[in-house]
Design a protein around this motif. Sequence first.
Motif, short mmCIF file in Angstrom:
data_model
loop_
_atom_site.label_atom_id
_atom_site.label_comp_id
_atom_site.label_asym_id
_atom_site.label_seq_id
_atom_site.Cartn_x
_atom_site.Cartn_y
_atom_site.Cartn_z
N TRP A 23 57.47 168.84 137.08
CA TRP A 23 57.41 169.55 135.80
C TRP A 23 57.92 170.97 135.94
O TRP A 23 58.61 171.48 135.05
N MET A 24 57.54 171.62 137.04
CA MET A 24 57.98 173.00 137.24
C MET A 24 59.51 173.07 137.33
O MET A 24 60.14 173.92 136.69
N VAL A 25 60.10 172.20 138.12
CA VAL A 25 61.55 172.21 138.29
C VAL A 25 62.24 171.80 136.99
O VAL A 25 63.23 172.40 136.59
N GLY A 26 61.69 170.80 136.30
CA GLY A 26 62.28 170.35 135.05
C GLY A 26 62.20 171.37 133.94
O GLY A 26 63.01 171.37 133.02
N ALA A 27 61.23 172.29 134.02
CA ALA A 27 61.08 173.30 132.98
C ALA A 27 62.24 174.28 132.97
O ALA A 27 62.54 174.88 131.93
N PHE A 28 62.89 174.44 134.09
CA PHE A 28 63.99 175.40 134.15
C PHE A 28 65.26 174.88 133.47
O PHE A 28 66.22 175.62 133.32
N ASP A 29 65.28 173.61 133.06
CA ASP A 29 66.41 173.09 132.30
C ASP A 29 66.34 173.52 130.83
O ASP A 29 67.29 173.32 130.09
N TYR A 30 65.20 174.05 130.41
CA TYR A 30 64.99 174.46 129.02
C TYR A 30 64.76 175.96 128.97
O TYR A 30 64.34 176.57 129.94
N PRO A 31 64.99 176.57 127.82
CA PRO A 31 64.74 178.01 127.71
C PRO A 31 63.23 178.29 127.79
O PRO A 31 62.43 177.55 127.23
N LEU A 32 62.87 179.35 128.52
CA LEU A 32 61.46 179.68 128.70
C LEU A 32 60.93 180.60 127.61
O LEU A 32 59.76 180.52 127.25
N TRP A 33 61.77 181.48 127.10
CA TRP A 33 61.29 182.47 126.13
C TRP A 33 62.35 182.68 125.06
O TRP A 33 63.54 182.74 125.36
N SER A 34 61.91 182.79 123.83
CA SER A 34 62.84 183.00 122.72
C SER A 34 62.31 184.11 121.82
O SER A 34 61.36 183.89 121.08
N GLY A 35 62.90 185.28 121.94
CA GLY A 35 62.46 186.40 121.11
C GLY A 35 61.07 186.85 121.47
O GLY A 35 60.82 187.38 122.56
N PHE A 36 60.13 186.60 120.58
CA PHE A 36 58.75 187.03 120.82
C PHE A 36 57.81 185.86 121.12
O PHE A 36 56.61 186.04 121.23
N ALA A 37 58.33 184.66 121.25
CA ALA A 37 57.48 183.48 121.43
C ALA A 37 57.99 182.63 122.58
O ALA A 37 59.18 182.64 122.90
N PRO A 38 57.09 181.88 123.21
CA PRO A 38 57.51 180.95 124.27
C PRO A 38 58.39 179.86 123.69
O PRO A 38 58.22 179.43 122.56
N ASP A 39 59.31 179.39 124.50
CA ASP A 39 60.22 178.33 124.07
C ASP A 39 59.81 177.01 124.73
O ASP A 39 58.76 176.90 125.36
N SER A 40 60.67 176.01 124.65
CA SER A 40 60.31 174.64 125.04
C SER A 40 60.07 174.46 126.54
O SER A 40 59.43 173.50 126.94
N GLY A 41 60.53 175.34 127.38
CA GLY A 41 60.30 175.19 128.82
C GLY A 41 59.07 175.91 129.33
O GLY A 41 58.69 175.75 130.49
N PHE A 42 58.43 176.70 128.47
CA PHE A 42 57.31 177.53 128.93
C PHE A 42 56.08 176.70 129.31
O PHE A 42 55.53 176.86 130.40
N LEU A 43 55.64 175.83 128.39
CA LEU A 43 54.42 175.06 128.68
C LEU A 43 54.59 174.08 129.84
O LEU A 43 53.68 173.95 130.66
N PRO A 44 55.72 173.37 129.96
CA PRO A 44 55.87 172.55 131.16
C PRO A 44 55.81 173.36 132.45
O PRO A 44 55.26 172.91 133.46
N LEU A 45 56.35 174.57 132.43
CA LEU A 45 56.29 175.42 133.62
C LEU A 45 54.85 175.83 133.92
O LEU A 45 54.39 175.75 135.07
N VAL A 46 54.11 176.24 132.89
CA VAL A 46 52.72 176.67 133.09
C VAL A 46 51.86 175.50 133.54
O VAL A 46 51.11 175.59 134.53
N TYR A 47 51.94 174.37 132.84
CA TYR A 47 51.11 173.22 133.19
C TYR A 47 51.53 172.62 134.55
O TYR A 47 50.67 172.18 135.32
N GLY A 48 52.80 172.60 134.83
CA GLY A 48 53.25 172.11 136.13
C GLY A 48 52.77 172.99 137.26
O GLY A 48 52.35 172.51 138.31
N THR A 49 52.80 174.32 137.04
CA THR A 49 52.31 175.25 138.05
C THR A 49 50.82 175.07 138.28
O THR A 49 50.34 175.02 139.42
#
Length: 150
Positions: A23-49
């Motif tokens: 999950w951590m590695v796969g999260a980097f295929d998606y954007p982590l942050w967009s403007g002022f809010a987390p994007d689609s890769g943020f939660l997989p990175l957090v939960y995977g970690t």
Amino acid sequence: MKHRLLTGDMGFAVGWALLGLYWMVGAFDYPLWSGFAPDSGFLPLVYGTLLFLLSVAVALSLWFGEAEEEEREPLTKSLLVLAALVVVVASLGFIGFLLPVFGLMMFIYLYVEKLPLLRSAVVAGLVTASLALVFVHWLSIPLPLVTWDF
């Protein structure tokens, strides 16, 4: 120490750690942050970690901890609960939500855990009513309540 490393507990810890790493590695295929809010890769990175770190902590505690003999629940309890869940899921479509969930909890409390009848009925009723209150009334989620159409 070798006998503790070949247990199912260590296998589960390593398996969950690998899933967290995936999950951590796969999260980097998606954007982590967009403007002022987390994007689609943020939660997989957090939960995977979190999953990876907690699994590594369990594996390290198994590796360095003292060997202790623990009495495990018999496998039949787990299989009974699994069979009851299958029956409940299969019956949700034509019986509804409330009766199968209440029956599942009564089965687990009375037959599997062997708790007294009155306590089992009160707790199963309160939990079922709370689930209906939260999901049906507060969140307006259309759970299948009772559909007696044959």
